[in-house]
Scaffold this active site. Structure first.
Site, PDB file in Angstrom:
ATOM      1  N   LYS A  13     -20.335   3.826   8.965  1.00 37.58           N
ATOM      2  CA  LYS A  13     -19.025   3.502   9.656  1.00 37.58           C
ATOM      3  C   LYS A  13     -18.866   2.504  10.367  1.00 37.58           C
ATOM      4  CE  LYS A  13     -19.068   7.140  12.299  1.00 37.58           C
ATOM      5  NZ  LYS A  13     -20.727   7.710  11.910  1.00 37.58           N
ATOM      6  N   ARG A  88     -15.443  13.643  17.224  1.00 44.19           N
ATOM      7  CA  ARG A  88     -16.542  14.466  16.585  1.00 44.19           C
ATOM      8  C   ARG A  88     -16.543  15.656  16.682  1.00 44.19           C
ATOM      9  NH1 ARG A  88     -19.683   9.432  16.992  1.00 44.19           N
ATOM     10  NH2 ARG A  88     -21.977   9.777  16.113  1.00 44.19           N
ATOM     11  N   ARG A 127     -33.463   1.034  10.035  1.00 45.22           N
ATOM     12  CA  ARG A 127     -33.138   0.499  11.210  1.00 45.22           C
ATOM     13  C   ARG A 127     -33.811   0.868  12.546  1.00 45.22           C
ATOM     14  NH1 ARG A 127     -26.807   1.736  13.042  1.00 45.22           N
ATOM     15  NH2 ARG A 127     -27.598   3.838  13.237  1.00 45.22           N
ATOM     16  N   ARG A 133     -33.950   1.631  17.722  1.00 48.32           N
ATOM     17  CA  ARG A 133     -33.067   2.502  18.365  1.00 48.32           C
ATOM     18  C   ARG A 133     -33.704   3.763  18.397  1.00 48.32           C
ATOM     19  NH1 ARG A 133     -26.828   2.493  16.362  1.00 48.32           N
ATOM     20  NH2 ARG A 133     -26.898   4.897  16.752  1.00 48.32           N
ATOM     21  N   ARG A 144     -29.456  15.056  14.684  1.00 45.43           N
ATOM     22  CA  ARG A 144     -27.989  14.454  14.540  1.00 45.43           C
ATOM     23  C   ARG A 144     -27.111  14.765  13.490  1.00 45.43           C
ATOM     24  NH1 ARG A 144     -28.605   8.208  15.066  1.00 45.43           N
ATOM     25  NH2 ARG A 144     -26.267   8.108  15.364  1.00 45.43           N
TER      26      ARG A 144
HETATM   27  P1  B4P Z   1     -24.084   2.268  10.935  1.00 47.23           P
HETATM   28  O1  B4P Z   1     -22.818   1.458  10.123  1.00 47.23           O
HETATM   29  O2  B4P Z   1     -24.559   1.541  11.911  1.00 47.23           O
HETATM   30  O3  B4P Z   1     -23.921   3.799  11.010  1.00 47.23           O
HETATM   31  P2  B4P Z   1     -22.564   4.634  11.719  1.00 47.23           P
HETATM   32  O4  B4P Z   1     -22.062   5.577  10.862  1.00 47.23           O
HETATM   33  O5  B4P Z   1     -21.796   3.781  12.372  1.00 47.23           O
HETATM   34  O6  B4P Z   1     -23.495   5.730  12.783  1.00 47.23           O
HETATM   35  P3  B4P Z   1     -24.373   5.206  13.996  1.00 47.23           P
HETATM   36  O7  B4P Z   1     -25.797   5.682  13.632  1.00 47.23           O
HETATM   37  O8  B4P Z   1     -24.129   3.785  14.473  1.00 47.23           O
HETATM   38  O9  B4P Z   1     -24.083   6.463  15.234  1.00 47.23           O
HETATM   39  P4  B4P Z   1     -22.733   6.133  16.359  1.00 47.23           P
HETATM   40  O10 B4P Z   1     -22.814   4.975  17.094  1.00 47.23           O
HETATM   41  O11 B4P Z   1     -21.675   6.735  15.702  1.00 47.23           O
HETATM   42  O12 B4P Z   1     -24.941   2.219   9.508  1.00 47.23           O
HETATM   43  C1  B4P Z   1     -26.347   2.830   9.655  1.00 47.23           C
HETATM   44  C2  B4P Z   1     -27.645   1.958   8.924  1.00 47.23           C
HETATM   45  O13 B4P Z   1     -27.233   2.085   7.526  1.00 47.23           O
HETATM   46  C3  B4P Z   1     -27.434   0.438   9.352  1.00 47.23           C
HETATM   47  O14 B4P Z   1     -28.639   0.183   9.594  1.00 47.23           O
HETATM   48  C4  B4P Z   1     -26.701  -0.217   8.192  1.00 47.23           C
HETATM   49  O15 B4P Z   1     -27.239  -1.488   8.221  1.00 47.23           O
HETATM   50  C5  B4P Z   1     -27.023   0.692   7.076  1.00 47.23           C
HETATM   51  N1  B4P Z   1     -25.902   0.627   6.100  1.00 47.23           N
HETATM   52  C6  B4P Z   1     -24.724   0.887   6.021  1.00 47.23           C
HETATM   53  N2  B4P Z   1     -23.999   0.904   4.988  1.00 47.23           N
HETATM   54  C7  B4P Z   1     -25.098   0.755   4.152  1.00 47.23           C
HETATM   55  C8  B4P Z   1     -24.869   0.699   2.563  1.00 47.23           C
HETATM   56  N3  B4P Z   1     -23.796   0.762   1.837  1.00 47.23           N
HETATM   57  N4  B4P Z   1     -26.097   0.509   1.909  1.00 47.23           N
HETATM   58  C9  B4P Z   1     -27.325   0.598   2.394  1.00 47.23           C
HETATM   59  N5  B4P Z   1     -27.489   0.621   4.234  1.00 47.23           N
HETATM   60  C10 B4P Z   1     -26.281   0.668   4.706  1.00 47.23           C
HETATM   61  O16 B4P Z   1     -23.308   7.346  17.356  1.00 47.23           O
HETATM   62  C11 B4P Z   1     -24.597   7.378  18.187  1.00 47.23           C
HETATM   63  C12 B4P Z   1     -24.821   8.351  19.249  1.00 47.23           C
HETATM   64  O17 B4P Z   1     -23.512   7.882  20.356  1.00 47.23           O
HETATM   65  C13 B4P Z   1     -24.334   9.737  18.864  1.00 47.23           C
HETATM   66  O18 B4P Z   1     -25.366  10.352  18.357  1.00 47.23           O
HETATM   67  C14 B4P Z   1     -23.711  10.332  20.246  1.00 47.23           C
HETATM   68  O19 B4P Z   1     -24.862  10.747  21.047  1.00 47.23           O
HETATM   69  C15 B4P Z   1     -23.097   9.423  20.923  1.00 47.23           C
HETATM   70  N6  B4P Z   1     -21.508   9.373  20.694  1.00 47.23           N
HETATM   71  C16 B4P Z   1     -20.755   8.618  19.815  1.00 47.23           C
HETATM   72  N7  B4P Z   1     -19.453   8.992  19.782  1.00 47.23           N
HETATM   73  C17 B4P Z   1     -19.451  10.077  20.315  1.00 47.23           C
HETATM   74  C18 B4P Z   1     -18.506  10.921  20.634  1.00 47.23           C
HETATM   75  N8  B4P Z   1     -17.262  10.823  20.092  1.00 47.23           N
HETATM   76  N9  B4P Z   1     -18.753  12.252  21.360  1.00 47.23           N
HETATM   77  C19 B4P Z   1     -19.794  12.548  21.736  1.00 47.23           C
HETATM   78  N10 B4P Z   1     -20.907  11.753  21.574  1.00 47.23           N
HETATM   79  C20 B4P Z   1     -20.690  10.431  20.950  1.00 47.23           C
END
Ligand code: B4P
Length: 195
Positions: A13, A88, A127, A133, A144
């Site tokens: 995302k 969420r 990552r 992290r 998670r």
């Molecule tokens: P990201 O793009 O970073 O993943 P994300 O879906 O944004 O989720 P994230 O883990 O960052 O969680 P969040 O901040 O929402 O991609 C992950 C990895 O994959 C990266 O290394 C990227 O390079 C790689 N990647 C991406 N696309 C790819 C592809 N096509 N091919 C290969 N590799 C790829 O949440 C973190 C924490 O914050 C939660 O656990 C919770 O504790 C808290 N939180 C956040 N929002 C909340 C809410 N609304 N309510 C309560 N708690 C909340």
């Protein structure tokens, strides 16, 4: 454009939102990033959130909603936004509906990135090795993912019933996934441009 990006932790995302904000010319608002910034700044809210996040749990609805309200009140969000990581759970869906109704800014599209759990565990492990992290540790990622299945999957079902959900295959190169999202959004982008 007022868009919600849904998907499991590590589904990409944040990665795709960084590109979408350029294409759609609206800010990327990630509740995960807002929380990590509060943790890094050592604010009282950040101190509360730190342990919860490191354990892979969800931070309390009230804390996240307060942060989101403040962010949506900023000038750049008046033209629209890409919301990443919120809502969420079903309580957050209701809170968001109420907040956007008060602001007179209803959602225009919801996109869910679909990625199998084993791919997510692989991505977040990379990552974890690169950035350290704590919530990317494989054991924490599994926790998670369980919370996602229990609390966040019903959010997608809610938007599917409302007719706003578009599901996009999140496995592939960054360019491939981005092109799929743009294609899924094109009717909503066209409708938004007419307003
Ligand atoms: P990201 O793009 O970073 O993943 P994300 O879906 O944004 O989720 P994230 O883990 O960052 O969680 P969040 O901040 O929402 O991609 C992950 C990895 O994959 C990266 O290394 C990227 O390079 C790689 N990647 C991406 N696309 C790819 C592809 N096509 N091919 C290969 N590799 C790829 O949440 C973190 C924490 O914050 C939660 O656990 C919770 O504790 C808290 N939180 C956040 N929002 C909340 C809410 N609304 N309510 C309560 N708690 C909340």
């Amino acid at each position: 454009m007022r868009l919600v990006l849904l998907g499991a932790p590590g589904s990409g995302k944040g990665t795709q939102a960084a590109r979408l904000k350029v294409a759609l010319e609206v800010p990327h608002i990630s509740t995960g990033d807002l929380l990590r910034a509060a943790v890094a700044a050592g604010t009282p809210l950040g101190l509360k959130a730190k342990a919860v996040m490191e354990a892979g749990q969800l931070v309390s609805d009230a804390i996240v909603l307060g942060m989101l309200e403040q962010r949506l009140a900023q000038a750049d969000a008046q033209a629209g936004f890409i919301l990443d990581g919120y809502p969420r759970n079903l309580a957050q869906v209701q809170a968001l509906d109420d907040l956007l109704a008060r602001l007179g800014q209803p959602l225009e599209a919801v996109v869910k990135l679909k990625v199998p759990s084993e791919v997510i565990v692989g991505r977040t492990e990379l990552r974890f090795k690169a950035e350290g992290r704590a919530d990317d540790h494989p054991d924490t990622v599994r926790k998670r993912l369980a919370i996602y299945a229990e609390q966040t999957a019903p959010v997608a079902e809610y938007y599917a019933r409302a007719g706003t959900l578009r599901i996009v295959d999140g496995v592939g190169s960054l360019d491939e996934v981005f092109a799929r999202i743009l294609a899924a959004l094109s009717p909503a982008v066209a409708a938004s441009a007419l307003r």
